[in-house]
Design a protein around this motif. Structure first.
Motif, short mmCIF file in Angstrom:
data_model
loop_
_atom_site.label_atom_id
_atom_site.label_comp_id
_atom_site.label_asym_id
_atom_site.label_seq_id
_atom_site.Cartn_x
_atom_site.Cartn_y
_atom_site.Cartn_z
N SER A 76 -13.00 -3.54 6.53
CA SER A 76 -12.60 -4.28 5.34
C SER A 76 -13.32 -3.78 4.09
O SER A 76 -12.82 -3.92 3.00
CB SER A 76 -12.87 -5.76 5.55
OG SER A 76 -14.24 -5.92 5.83
N GLU A 106 -4.09 6.78 -0.94
CA GLU A 106 -5.41 6.19 -1.04
C GLU A 106 -5.94 6.39 -2.46
O GLU A 106 -5.61 7.38 -3.12
CB GLU A 106 -6.37 6.86 -0.06
CG GLU A 106 -6.08 6.56 1.40
CD GLU A 106 -6.67 5.25 1.85
OE1 GLU A 106 -7.34 4.59 1.03
OE2 GLU A 106 -6.48 4.91 3.02
N GLN A 162 -16.41 3.55 -1.08
CA GLN A 162 -16.89 3.91 -2.41
C GLN A 162 -17.21 5.39 -2.39
O GLN A 162 -17.62 5.93 -1.36
CB GLN A 162 -18.16 3.15 -2.73
CG GLN A 162 -18.01 1.66 -2.67
CD GLN A 162 -19.26 1.01 -3.17
OE1 GLN A 162 -19.56 1.05 -4.35
NE2 GLN A 162 -20.02 0.43 -2.26
N ARG A 222 0.83 -1.21 0.00
CA ARG A 222 0.00 0.00 0.00
C ARG A 222 0.86 1.26 0.00
O ARG A 222 0.55 2.24 -0.65
CB ARG A 222 -0.92 -0.01 1.22
CG ARG A 222 -2.24 -0.69 0.97
CD ARG A 222 -3.30 -0.15 1.88
NE ARG A 222 -2.95 -0.34 3.27
CZ ARG A 222 -3.26 -1.42 3.99
NH1 ARG A 222 -3.93 -2.40 3.43
NH2 ARG A 222 -2.91 -1.52 5.24
N GLY A 229 -10.23 7.70 -1.04
CA GLY A 229 -10.48 6.68 -0.03
C GLY A 229 -10.24 7.14 1.39
O GLY A 229 -10.55 6.43 2.33
N GLN A 272 -14.40 -1.86 1.09
CA GLN A 272 -13.74 -0.83 0.28
C GLN A 272 -14.58 0.43 0.30
O GLN A 272 -15.79 0.37 0.08
CB GLN A 272 -13.60 -1.32 -1.16
CG GLN A 272 -12.43 -2.24 -1.37
CD GLN A 272 -11.10 -1.53 -1.21
OE1 GLN A 272 -10.94 -0.41 -1.63
NE2 GLN A 272 -10.16 -2.18 -0.57
#
Lengths: 969, 528
Positions: free
Chosen positions: A695, A624, A699, A589, A643, A697
């Motif tokens: 966990s 992100e 949006q 990441r 994100g 994701q």
């Protein structure tokens, strides 16, 4: 209309703020309405229970204002909208060139390329499209769910240079005159209903010239039948089975022949067969009696070619074949090239013992890393030319084994064709382009390129015939970013990669932006927007393709001056195997590269210039993902949502050093882009939101209101459905709207005063009235929901939705006021990109076969510009030639006549020259050099050219005498 | 259609906050600081210059220095009390000064004899200046609240301007065609503009300030004026008769203003010892430097009289009586200086022969290229815009990278002896290797010797925050690949130990930073 709406919404702003103060109250109201709506829906639900499989979802999704409007699957609406006429969808344009050898006519004037469902004829001199002959093309009127058959082979007729034979995957063989656009296609069906490869043999003497089509048919991959068909007028063609072959494997079926058809060579998986015709001439099908020999090659065969040499008189056991040598070259799936010299003689010698298990030894040349996509003999037989996924065309000198390279091509080489006189090569690359190279200089003389976006694979890639460490997905799994610049409504900008293979293998990678002119239907430029190494080795030492960055979003500013792009790259997990497991995720990441780039668009065809690059525009402890990018409608500004739960607004400012404005080379002021506002959204506000989502994701989607005063941002994990309304000037969240989306969020757009949200449902929300206009459940389609797309057209105030349904898509056009769609049509491919063209009210859809569909309103005059090519390109109507559209063809047909004319007047001038030089201009002003005429008529393809009136005046000015003023000079 | 090979673009690191701007580089070229202590220990209160000399006023002396050599040329000491504003006329022949007794004297610079004495002022005279256009016109400003205009031959002032209510401590002629007008600033906090042509002897324009005015200066345009009052400098627009901007970059009183770079820069000096350079469009600080004592006078002395001439000296007079002169060498001069230094270094090192032969070679080459230039003049066809020469050449390591010879590329770029060695090149390569999933390939298969440069480089740069990400990645691969051989190799052992120490120090520092951050967070949380 847009203006008044804008005012209205801004006038309502105080009201909105007020509402925020007693937010609890309004929430309660909304809740109440929901309950009521639910009640209304439940009765509907019972009626619809049988055909609505997802009751739960549809229960919450109802039209809020109308009792008669209930939730229903979109599919139901298709039938109702069929009668609508105000919106229409064009016929498809463009397409994907197939892995079929292009045809360059013997005079090297025309290039014929095979596309998925059509063949297209281009001029070899100026690379322009002459005509498109649809063969199995389906347009939107076809019945839903039908998939067109795909062309599998194309050969020029041996008897008439105007005819081509085209074989399709459903076993239909077409006989087509490529010089005419409109015609009734003569076709027949093969016995087995399949066609894998095809060659054409001349049959009969000079008196009764006929030709037979030999088709390699195979309904199973382990079996191959070579059938011969003889065309007969008005009846079913005669058929004859020449060979049946079985060989275990799962690879290709190939078939090639010499020009006179006496020798055939073909391959099934790794078995090569050679057919020899004993007699010199064949009168009819019965006498078409090849002797076949087959043997095993050391590798799966991916390409074949043969050449006939005559010079060496050899003593062969069969006296008839003295003096002919057949050399076969075969490319293997593992990169080897196998040359079988004088194969017929060797086979005959071997054939006496009839032990075809014995391996015939081949001369092996190995340079290609992966499969040899194409290998061909040069006309003189001294060279062979091969190409593969290294993006290099290799020329092998046979005597010395020396190689010459043409490196750094823009995609992997798919097909190579040597022209009839050997003076040029046609190279088809897998970035949907083909070019004609002159053999002497290796310089392109013609270049044809379609839209190079990622496409679905028609046949398994040759590189994947053997097991590789990588795989290529069969389908395009994510929408392809595309945009139309407001100042150039006819140009579509699409994100593309370096060839199809590079785009699709591994992670999806697309670092380039192609600009494509819809009016002339030609590719203008291709510019890298992210890091790309077209000149570097594109494979790692482990044989894994190297991923390049993927452009995830592009957007133009409202004035068309700026382009913003987001690109994304992350290192492969294979590279971090030495990192301990628990930190591996974090390690990856942290090394995620996400860039937001701002480009200043050049004038004309100049490339865009990078102005600012923002590394990791949204970051917590690590970069992100940028979830969405939107351009502000009024001023130069962009908004992103990431994100990390932040909405960032980016604006340009003058670049200053010590307070002095920096000037560019031409004295223009330089700008730099920076974040002017950062607005945390989400419950936890900022960083903590990420933690809470856990966990799931995050949006997000972001959109500007039409007047730019408000930013709408949707953000959350699965099933939160919150949309934040942000005042653009103060950067405050003035209101939160709940329950506007559920499941996977796809898109959020504003069409003042409405907000259109596409998630697992389609919802239209009236922001000013604070009520849900309507909602439509999208039928559940597993696996392909990523491709759902939404585009709004602010000119006509409509919006379009593209839904993938298995292999096809449906496109619907809606009015935000009316839940009944204005148009629902099915497109026989998956739509991967749907954009609205600003200024002209139309939508442009790009499907996964690189075809373009344009959806326009019939009564809209301004929509004509980009829709013009969709007027069937004016290429397949009888009127087209008269209207000057088929001018290139017209000129071509008249070529001989023109050259005759040219001779006479020129001679006349010569004769008069002796008398008076000065008079010449006046006396013979009507002598027009064909070149000048060609300049007028061929300046642009007919559909892009000047009006007929203009052309008329140009021609008359050529023919008429010079004006007096200039004569007196 | 085929892509052209280009060099790999270097990684662009984020620009640090302390990057030198072009302006800073320019002002940093004022080197060779000469510190001249005053023989009287009085502060240096004034600096004036003409084309070949400059005069400074310190206590009861006026010293004249050569512009070219910075050597003391003349000293004038014939003052009864502390002298003020020794102003040298632009032809360099006469000099005027006032003193605390109210006397004004004009000296002949050559003979140092007194040419003229006026005793009209009864209070200390703080400003005496020659007109920039008229050789015989002077002005004076005095603590008797008057500003006077003088003609050199006459004994009485031609005009006496009355209007200030307090000491007048600064005055100057307006520039260019407006030079018959005078501007003055006083401790009554006003800046007044005087015009002798009105005949009324009163000011034509007055700007009121918040504090006593220490210095006034007009820009070359004549429409904009600067006035220093306490720690602010006000930009005044004479056309609109209003202030345009306030410069508040100084902490203490601004004592002196000067123009530089042909009027395109403003230099200010303040009592806190700072000298700041401003650009004159947005009035932003472009350069700032600190002196050891309060600054009383600053001046940028140009090389020649020509308008827009380059600055040559930056002279700063201080409270401690020290005059600092920094000098900027022009291009040719600097080259000569470098050559001289190199020659001296070669002499000392005993390599003068090598030095001489190199010099001769360079000379020959220059001559031959000059000959070529001469030949080129008669060319019939000149090919313009030859883009090929401009294209950057691909370095060998870039070519190796392109052809997937990763290990070799890394060796080449790590070679510290190479001409073009730069850490940024290594960083670029390592990141390019990461992009190609080839970092491990490049590090694999090395022996005790060939792994050393990589390890060394990683150790050297792992503490740099811009390099840390790629260094960590490389180090992880190195440990994974070579840890098993540490026992058998002393060199490898040492290198890994060094790496361990470096990482430990870094992690400790990071911990301290985290703790500090935590403390600050709790502090700010408390204040909310």
């Amino acid at each position: 209309m847009a203006g008044t709406k804008g005012q209205k919404s801004s006038a309502d702003k105080p009201k909105k703020r007020k509402r925020e103060i007693n937010d609890a109250d309004s929430k309660a109201k909304r809740h109440r309405r929901d309950v009521k709506a639910n009640g209304a829906a439940s009765s509907q639900e019972r009626e619809k229970a049988s055909n609505a499989p997802d009751n739960e979802a549809s229960g919450t999704l109802v039209a809020a204002n109308g009792d008669e409007m209930a939730s229903r699957p979109l599919g139901d609406l298709a039938n109702k909208a069929a009668s609508e006429t105000s919106w229409r969808i064009s016929k498809p344009m463009g397409g994907r060139m197939l892995d079929i050898d292009p045809i360059l006519t013997d005079d090297e004037q025309y290039l014929i390329l095979a596309y998925n469902t059509s063949i297209q004829v281009y001029t070899a001199t100026d690379s322009l499209l002459v005509r498109r002959i649809p063969i199995t093309t389906l347009d939107s009127s076809a019945s839903q769910g039908s998939k067109p058959a795909i062309i599998t082979a194309m050969r020029l007729s041996k008897r008439s240079s105007e005819m081509v034979w085209v074989a399709c995957s459903d076993g239909r063989i077409y006989y087509i005159n490529w010089t005419r656009s409109k015609q009734s296609l003569w076709s027949f069906q093969t016995k087995s209903g399949t066609a894998k490869a095809m060659v054409v043999l001349p049959i009969g003497g000079p008196k009764k010239a006929q030709e037979a089509v030999l088709v390699a048919e195979s309904d199973k991959s382990v079996r191959l039948d070579v059938m011969a068909y003889l065309r007969a007028k008005g009846q079913k063609p005669q058929a004859k089975n020449l060979l049946s072959l079985k060989k275990h494997g799962n690879a290709l079926q190939l078939l090639e022949s010499t020009n006179d058809g006496r020798f055939l060579v073909g391959a099934l998986n790794d078995r090569i067969f050679v057919g020899v015709l004993p007699s010199e001439s064949v009168e009819n099908l019965d006498s078409l009696q090849h002797e076949f020999y087959s043997f095993d090659a050391p590798d799966l065969i991916t390409s074949l070619d043969l050449k006939m040499g005559t010079h060496m008189p050899a003593k062969t056991p069969n006296g008839k074949k003295a003096g002919t040598i057949i050399d076969v070259v075969a490319g293997g799936a593992r990169g080897g090239i196998y040359v079988y010299q004088d194969i017929v003689a060797r086979l005959l010698a071997l054939g006496k013992s009839k032990s075809d298990k014995e391996l015939i030894q081949a001369q092996k040349f190995h340079w290609h890393r992966k499969a040899v996509h194409s290998v061909k003999w040069s006309r003189d037989g001294n060279y062979m030319i091969s190409g593969g996924s290294e993006n290099v065309m290799v020329t092998w000198q046979m005597d010395t084994g020396k190689r010459e390279y043409l490196p750094h091509l823009s995609g992997s080489v798919e097909n190579i064709v040597v022209s009839a006189n050997g003076s040029s090569y046609v190279v088809h690359l897998d970035d949907n382009s083909a070019m004609i190279l002159s053999t002497s200089e290796m310089k392109p003389t013609a270049y044809v390129s379609g839209i190079q976006s990622a496409t679905v694979s028609v046949s398994p890639p040759k590189d994947l015939l053997v097991k590789r460490v990588w795989t290529a997905p069969e389908h395009v799994r994510r929408p392809i970013p595309a945009a139309v610049r407001p100042t150039e409504p006819s140009r579509l900008h699409v994100c593309v990669g370096n060839g199809r293979q590079a785009t699709m293998t591994g992670d999806f990678s697309a670092p380039l932006l192609q600009s494509f002119d819809l009016e002339t239907f030609t590719s203008i430029t291709k510019q890298p927007l992210a890091r790309t190494q077209p000149t570097d080795v594109n494979i790692t030492s482990k044989g894994v393709p190297i991923d390049e960055p993927l452009i995830t979003h592009v957007a133009f500013s409202a004035d068309g001056k700026w382009l913003a792009s987001v690109d994304n790259w992350k290192p492969s997990e294979r590279d971090v195997v030495s990192v301990t497991n628990d930190v591996r995720d974090q390690f990856l990441r942290e090394r995620h590269e996400i860039h937001l780039k701002f480009w200043e668009m050049g004038t004309g065809d100049q490339p865009a210039a990078l102005v600012s690059r923002v590394n990791a525009p949204h970051a917590t402890t690590h970069p992100e993902a940028v979830l969405d990018l939107a351009a502000g409608p009024a001023s130069s500004c962009f908004a992103t949502i990431g994100g990390d739960g932040m909405v960032r607004v980016w604006r340009p400012r003058l670049r200053k050093i010590n307070g002095i404005v920096s000037k560019g080379a031409d004295g223009q002021e330089l700008h730099t882009w920076g974040c002017s506002q950062a607005i945390p959204v989400g419950d936890g506000m900022g960083e903590k939101a990420v933690v809470e989502l856990g966990s799931a994701q995050p949006q997000g989607a972001v959109a500007f209101s039409e007047d730019g005063s408000t930013i709408f941002a949707a953000y959350g994990g699965i099933d939160t459905g919150v949309v934040y309304v942000i005042d653009a000037s103060s950067g405050e969240v003035v209101k939160t709207l709940e329950g506007l989306w559920s499941g996977q969020l796809h898109s959020l757009e504003s069409l003042s005063p409405f907000l259109v949200v596409l998630s697992d449902e389609l919802r239209v929300y009236d922001v000013v009235g604070d009520e849900l206009r309507y909602g439509i459940t999208i039928p559940e389609i597993p696996g392909v929901s990523e491709l759902m797309q939404l585009a709004v057209d602010r000119q006509s105030r409509h919006f379009a939705v593209a839904l993938p349904v298995k292999e096809v898509s449906s496109i619907g056009v809606f009015d935000p006021e009316e839940p009944e769609p204005l148009l629902v049509r099915s497109v026989p491919h998956r739509v991967v990109s749907l954009v609205a063209s600003p200024e002209t009210s139309c939508f442009v859809a790009l499907d996964d076969c690189a075809q373009i569909w344009i959806i326009t309103e019939e009564s809209e005059p301004s929509a004509l510009a980009p829709a013009q090519p969709l007027e069937d390109l004016r290429l397949d109507g009888p009127t087209t030639v008269a209207a000057g559209t088929g001018m290139a063809a017209l000129m071509g047909e008249d070529a001989e006549m023109g050259s005759d004319d040219e001779g006479e007047p020129a001679a006349a001038v010569d004769a008069d020259d002796d008398d008076d030089d000065v008079d010449m201009d006046d006396t013979y002003a009507s002598v027009v050099v064909p070149q000048q005429l060609a300049d007028i008529f061929d300046a642009a393809p007919a559909f892009a050219g000047p009006s007929v009136e203009d052309m008329f005046y140009k021609v008359t000015s050529l023919l008429s005498a010079k004006p007096l003023v200039s004569a007196s000079e | 259609m085929a892509a052209t090979v280009g060099p790999l673009p270097l990684v662009k690191l984020p620009a640090g906050p302390s990057q030198l701007t072009a302006e800073q580089r320019y002002w940093n070229t004022f080197k060779n600081q000469l510190l001249i202590p005053s023989p009287t220990n009085y502060p240096v209160t004034d600096i004036s210059y003409n084309s070949d000399s400059f005069a400074i006023t310190t206590g009861t002396r006026i010293q004249i220095y050569s512009n070219r050599t910075r050597k003391l040329l003349k000293t004038i000491t014939r003052f009864g009390d502390v002298a003020h504003s020794g102003h040298i006329r632009k032809d360099g022949r006469v000099l005027v000064a006032g003193d605390d007794t109210g006397k004004m004297q004009v000296f002949d610079v050559n003979s140092r004899s007194i040419l003229k004495t006026w005793t009209t002022h009864k209070q200390p005279v703080w400003v005496t200046k020659f007109s920039p256009t008229d050789l015989t016109t002077l002005l004076s400003a005095s603590d008797d609240k008057t500003v006077r205009l003088w003609d050199l031959p006459s004994n009485e002032p031609t005009t006496t301007f009355v209007g200030h209510d307090d000491y007048v401590r600064c005055a100057s002629f307006m520039p260019g065609t407006m030079s018959n007008m005078i501007v003055s600033g006083s401790y009554d906090s006003t800046v007044r503009l005087w015009d002798p042509r009105t005949g009324k002897n009163s000011s034509v324009m007055t700007f009121k300030h918040a504090a006593p005015v220490e210095d006034v200066l007009s820009l070359p345009s004549g429409t904009t004026m600067l006035a220093a009052a306490e720690n602010t400098v006000t930009v005044l627009d004479l056309v609109a008769a209003r202030p345009l901007h306030q410069i508040t970059n100084h902490q203490k009183t601004v004592t002196s203003l000067s123009l530089a770079s042909g009027g395109r820069r403003l230099i200010t000096g303040g009592l806190e010892g700072h000298v700041k350079v401003f650009e004159t469009t947005g009035w932003n600080v472009v350069y700032s430097t600190k002196y050891q004592s309060p600054v009383l006078s600053v001046s940028a002395i140009p090389a020649t009289d020509a308008p827009g001439a380059d600055d040559r000296h930056l002279a700063v007079g201080m409270q401690s009586g020290v005059l600092s002169v920094r000098t900027r060498q022009s291009g040719a001069e600097a080259a000569r200086e470098r050559e001289r230094e190199r020659e001296m270094a070669a002499l000392i090192a005993g390599t003068i022969d090598v030095h001489d032969s190199k010099k001769a070679k360079r000379k020959r080459r220059a001559e031959s290229s000059q000959k070529l230039d001469m030949l080129g003049e008669g060319a019939d066809v000149v090919i313009a815009g030859d883009s090929r020469s401009r294209r950057k050449k691909e370095r060998p390591w870039q070519k190796d990278l392109r052809h997937a010879r990763y290990s070799r590329a890394l060796d080449q770029v790590l070679d510290r002896q190479a001409q073009d060695y730069a850490p940024i090149n290594v960083l670029t390569l390592l990141i390019a290797l990461r992009h190609r999933s080839a970092l491990r390939d490049a590090l694999e298969g090395r022996d005790e010797q060939t792994v050393q440069p990589v390890l060394k480089w990683v150790c050297g740069h792992i503490s740099d925050p811009r390099y840390v990400s790629v260094c960590v990645e490389a180090a992880i691969h190195l440990i994974d690949l070579y840890a098993e051989y540490v026992d058998s190799s002393e060199d490898l052992h040492q290198a890994f130990q060094l790496l361990h120490r470096r990482v430990k120090v870094e992690s400790e520092m990071a911990q301290v930073a985290c703790q500090t951050g935590g403390m600050l967070e709790s502090l700010t949380a408390g204040t909310l």
